[in-house]
Design a protein around this motif. Sequence first.
Motif, mmCIF file in Angstrom:
data_model
loop_
_atom_site.group_PDB
_atom_site.id
_atom_site.type_symbol
_atom_site.label_atom_id
_atom_site.label_comp_id
_atom_site.label_asym_id
_atom_site.label_seq_id
_atom_site.Cartn_x
_atom_site.Cartn_y
_atom_site.Cartn_z
ATOM 1 N N GLU A 1 -1.444 -75.581 -58.598
ATOM 2 C CA GLU A 1 -0.127 -76.542 -58.051
ATOM 3 C C GLU A 1 1.143 -75.885 -58.781
ATOM 4 O OE1 GLU A 1 -3.288 -80.285 -58.237
ATOM 5 O OE2 GLU A 1 -2.226 -79.852 -59.892
ATOM 6 N N HIS A 2 0.955 -75.097 -59.902
ATOM 7 C CA HIS A 2 2.447 -74.686 -60.348
ATOM 8 C C HIS A 2 2.684 -73.265 -59.553
ATOM 9 C CE1 HIS A 2 1.025 -77.034 -63.780
ATOM 10 N NE2 HIS A 2 2.447 -77.106 -63.794
ATOM 11 N N LEU A 3 1.615 -72.409 -59.079
ATOM 12 C CA LEU A 3 2.006 -71.205 -58.396
ATOM 13 C C LEU A 3 2.468 -71.689 -57.122
ATOM 14 C CD1 LEU A 3 -1.294 -69.025 -59.261
ATOM 15 C CD2 LEU A 3 1.175 -68.605 -59.994
ATOM 16 N N VAL A 4 2.050 -72.635 -56.594
ATOM 17 C CA VAL A 4 2.431 -72.928 -55.134
ATOM 18 C C VAL A 4 3.911 -73.332 -54.931
ATOM 19 C CG1 VAL A 4 1.938 -75.479 -54.756
ATOM 20 C CG2 VAL A 4 1.697 -74.252 -52.900
ATOM 21 N N GLU B 1 -5.343 -59.699 -55.807
ATOM 22 C CA GLU B 1 -5.370 -58.855 -54.470
ATOM 23 C C GLU B 1 -4.553 -59.588 -53.444
ATOM 24 O OE1 GLU B 1 -9.809 -58.982 -54.460
ATOM 25 O OE2 GLU B 1 -9.843 -57.543 -55.966
ATOM 26 N N MET B 2 -4.356 -60.742 -53.501
ATOM 27 C CA MET B 2 -3.704 -61.362 -52.432
ATOM 28 C C MET B 2 -2.250 -61.190 -52.379
ATOM 29 S SD MET B 2 -5.533 -64.950 -51.902
ATOM 30 C CE MET B 2 -7.223 -65.075 -51.258
ATOM 31 N N GLY B 3 -1.759 -60.757 -53.672
ATOM 32 C CA GLY B 3 -0.112 -60.488 -53.998
ATOM 33 C C GLY B 3 0.349 -61.579 -54.760
ATOM 34 N N VAL B 4 -0.480 -62.507 -55.248
ATOM 35 C CA VAL B 4 0.285 -63.736 -55.709
ATOM 36 C C VAL B 4 0.455 -63.243 -57.343
ATOM 37 C CG1 VAL B 4 -0.410 -65.969 -57.259
ATOM 38 C CG2 VAL B 4 -1.192 -65.469 -54.696
ATOM 39 N N LYS B 5 1.786 -63.261 -57.851
ATOM 40 C CA LYS B 5 2.343 -63.023 -59.057
ATOM 41 C C LYS B 5 2.374 -63.784 -60.178
ATOM 42 C CE LYS B 5 5.533 -59.782 -56.823
ATOM 43 N NZ LYS B 5 6.839 -59.239 -56.700
ATOM 44 N N PHE B 6 1.593 -63.552 -61.258
ATOM 45 C CA PHE B 6 1.732 -64.383 -62.438
ATOM 46 C C PHE B 6 1.503 -63.291 -63.446
ATOM 47 C CE2 PHE B 6 -2.413 -64.244 -60.346
ATOM 48 C CZ PHE B 6 -3.343 -63.664 -61.217
ATOM 49 N N LEU C 1 9.049 -64.437 -57.501
ATOM 50 C CA LEU C 1 7.873 -65.132 -57.062
ATOM 51 C C LEU C 1 8.058 -65.901 -55.808
ATOM 52 C CD1 LEU C 1 7.393 -67.015 -60.514
ATOM 53 C CD2 LEU C 1 6.314 -64.956 -59.860
ATOM 54 N N GLY C 2 8.794 -65.514 -54.868
ATOM 55 C CA GLY C 2 8.997 -66.070 -53.732
ATOM 56 C C GLY C 2 8.093 -66.167 -52.632
ATOM 57 N N ARG C 3 6.942 -65.291 -52.692
ATOM 58 C CA ARG C 3 5.904 -65.343 -51.651
ATOM 59 C C ARG C 3 4.679 -65.970 -52.412
ATOM 60 N NH1 ARG C 3 3.243 -61.188 -49.758
ATOM 61 N NH2 ARG C 3 3.068 -62.404 -47.798
ATOM 62 N N ASP D 1 3.780 -69.223 -49.854
ATOM 63 C CA ASP D 1 3.184 -68.757 -48.623
ATOM 64 C C ASP D 1 1.860 -67.957 -48.606
ATOM 65 O OD1 ASP D 1 5.740 -69.538 -47.648
ATOM 66 O OD2 ASP D 1 6.660 -67.434 -47.410
ATOM 67 N N ILE D 2 1.506 -67.349 -49.573
ATOM 68 C CA ILE D 2 0.198 -66.550 -49.889
ATOM 69 C C ILE D 2 -1.061 -67.743 -50.007
ATOM 70 C CG2 ILE D 2 -1.265 -65.100 -51.083
ATOM 71 C CD1 ILE D 2 1.362 -63.588 -51.491
ATOM 72 N N ILE D 3 -0.420 -68.678 -50.928
ATOM 73 C CA ILE D 3 -1.573 -69.742 -51.494
ATOM 74 C C ILE D 3 -1.819 -70.564 -50.256
ATOM 75 C CG2 ILE D 3 -1.926 -71.636 -52.909
ATOM 76 C CD1 ILE D 3 -0.526 -69.969 -55.030
ATOM 77 N N LEU D 4 -0.865 -70.954 -49.638
ATOM 78 C CA LEU D 4 -1.039 -72.073 -48.542
ATOM 79 C C LEU D 4 -1.760 -71.247 -47.401
ATOM 80 C CD1 LEU D 4 2.202 -74.001 -48.497
ATOM 81 C CD2 LEU D 4 0.107 -74.803 -49.448
#
Length: 328
Positions: A250-253, A271-276, A303-305, A308-311
């Motif tokens: 909910e925070h990453l999105v 692996e999906m490219g989510v940044k944290f 952190l712009g993508r 989009d990746i998570i959804l």
Amino acid sequence: MIVYSYMTMMHPVVRYTLDECANVKVIYMKGYLSIAYIFFHVIFACFFRKSSRFNFQYPNYRYLPAVLFLKIMRKEYSVSLWGSDYYKSKGWRGRIVSFILKNAKKISIATNESKEYVVLKFGFCNLVVLPFLIPNLENISKSENGKEKRKKTILCGTNGSPNQQLDIIISALKKSEDFLKDQYKLIFHLAYGGDEDNFTRVNEFAKETRIEVEVVEDYFYRDDLIVFRESIDILVQIQKTDQLSAAMFEHLVQNKLVITGSWLPYSVLREMGVKFISLSEVNLVEDLSYTLSTLDSLRKWDLGRNRDIILSEFGRSTSKEKWHNFLT
């Protein structure tokens, strides 16, 4: 055809997922009476609703009589593993969990790392990697980076349980006090999973520190939860064990900065490219303190993508179809 999904412990994310699936009826009962209730409900369904299918959420000893009956009747069932207590299951509880899993036709689990652990511990591999649906995920708006507040907010952990390692977070905050005191506000959300030691620890820290602290003990649902998540700028989430944290999603999105632990099973997100930010378990207090002291530069991360990746991977329509296929 109807799928009966049995629960002896409530979790809002799990319940939301099941409610979103067509032809699924949740049977929820807690306490020792649930052993008999679930057992007789399964017997009734087997004889009077012969097309029924069965799913057990969070396997535990309360399901054992029902599972034994289904085994005798040669009826198939599925199991969904969530939380992280199965990491610690041993003795007679561990043997019961192993029996329930061993005889299941299929098992759902949230991450590949968790799947590998279960295969190693229990010795079988009929597992499907299948995260739960996250309520409100599409409804939470993207962070407005240009919207300035007097102070940026840091959510310290996501609940009050010992698993959150609030003692380590507080130790790191004390070392970062000079940097944080003027620019940041700390939020501790202790509404559920509350541990008396953590309540005392947090409240004592709030009295002693020069950093502004807010202790929140309210439960949030639906729109109120969205408002709360949107009010947070940075999440520190270094719990001991996990599968996939709904609060972290909910925070990453929102493209918010998340600081978490490298030992947690989040490689699927990387692996999906989510940044944290991932911190090592070694020298955790020092590393977290340093990270908190450099937040001004870290907040400039792109952190712009993340949204989009998570959804695209965990959005309602995609996850709903996967759960329907698993349960039926």
